[in-house]
Write a protein that holds these residues in place. Sequence first.
Motif, mmCIF file in Angstrom:
data_model
loop_
_atom_site.group_PDB
_atom_site.id
_atom_site.type_symbol
_atom_site.label_atom_id
_atom_site.label_comp_id
_atom_site.label_asym_id
_atom_site.label_seq_id
_atom_site.Cartn_x
_atom_site.Cartn_y
_atom_site.Cartn_z
ATOM 1 N N ARG A 86 0.690 -1.154 0.062
ATOM 2 C CA ARG A 86 -0.075 -0.153 -0.017
ATOM 3 C C ARG A 86 0.847 1.157 0.026
ATOM 4 O O ARG A 86 0.656 2.220 -0.706
ATOM 5 N N SER A 87 2.048 1.416 0.794
ATOM 6 C CA SER A 87 2.736 2.504 0.931
ATOM 7 C C SER A 87 3.619 2.476 -0.338
ATOM 8 O O SER A 87 3.969 3.728 -0.877
ATOM 9 N N GLU A 125 1.299 4.376 -2.778
ATOM 10 C CA GLU A 125 1.218 5.869 -2.405
ATOM 11 C C GLU A 125 2.690 6.662 -2.901
ATOM 12 O O GLU A 125 2.252 7.700 -3.432
ATOM 13 N N GLN A 155 2.938 9.582 -5.514
ATOM 14 C CA GLN A 155 3.787 10.941 -5.106
ATOM 15 C C GLN A 155 4.871 11.248 -6.035
ATOM 16 O O GLN A 155 5.186 12.400 -6.475
ATOM 17 N N THR A 193 -3.017 12.450 -5.264
ATOM 18 C CA THR A 193 -3.303 11.580 -3.963
ATOM 19 C C THR A 193 -4.122 10.392 -4.217
ATOM 20 O O THR A 193 -5.255 10.603 -4.496
ATOM 21 N N SER A 216 -7.290 8.012 -8.315
ATOM 22 C CA SER A 216 -6.936 9.204 -8.038
ATOM 23 C C SER A 216 -7.643 10.115 -8.938
ATOM 24 O O SER A 216 -8.123 9.895 -10.028
#
Length: 177
Positions: free
Chosen positions: A72-73, A76, A80, A127, A146
Amino acid sequence: MSMKFLRRGVLLAMVVPALLTAGCAAGGTGQAMKGAASPASPTGTETGMTESPMPGETGTATPTETGKGSPRSVVEKFYQALASGNGEQAAKMFTSDGVAAVQGQETAEGTQALTELFKGQQGGGGTPSIEESETMGKSAFVFASSGQGAEATRGFFLLMKDNDSWKIDRYMSNSAS
């Protein structure tokens, strides 16, 4: 056949029918990828799903952790990197033979092709809203979306455990409408 390809095949065999079923259940409105047919809560947190283990593994799959270094990170961080226009950093989130299929673009395979693809996506990303995230041994998948309105996109990520870190192996993105 190597274990790596066997795991990928099993993961795809588990995920693709679920996607087709969810898409049909949503009546073709695109709601399946937006979370309407997924078990995730409206805030994008998991609900404790379990799946069968990968062949040769014991136990059951668990929802993907949300901590640093989790699938998940990684997703993300990928978004970014896209948002900041850093195509090289976005490509580093992939395995060396990673593949990305982005709507309206040629499929990119390998680090160099991925870097070129993501450099062309300057300012994209934004995001993400993680709709669903599931870990199955050394494999994981993440559904994310997103943007809003005409700019809304959705992404499907297959990740593989590479030593002690997660890497994106396959990525597919298209518009939500």
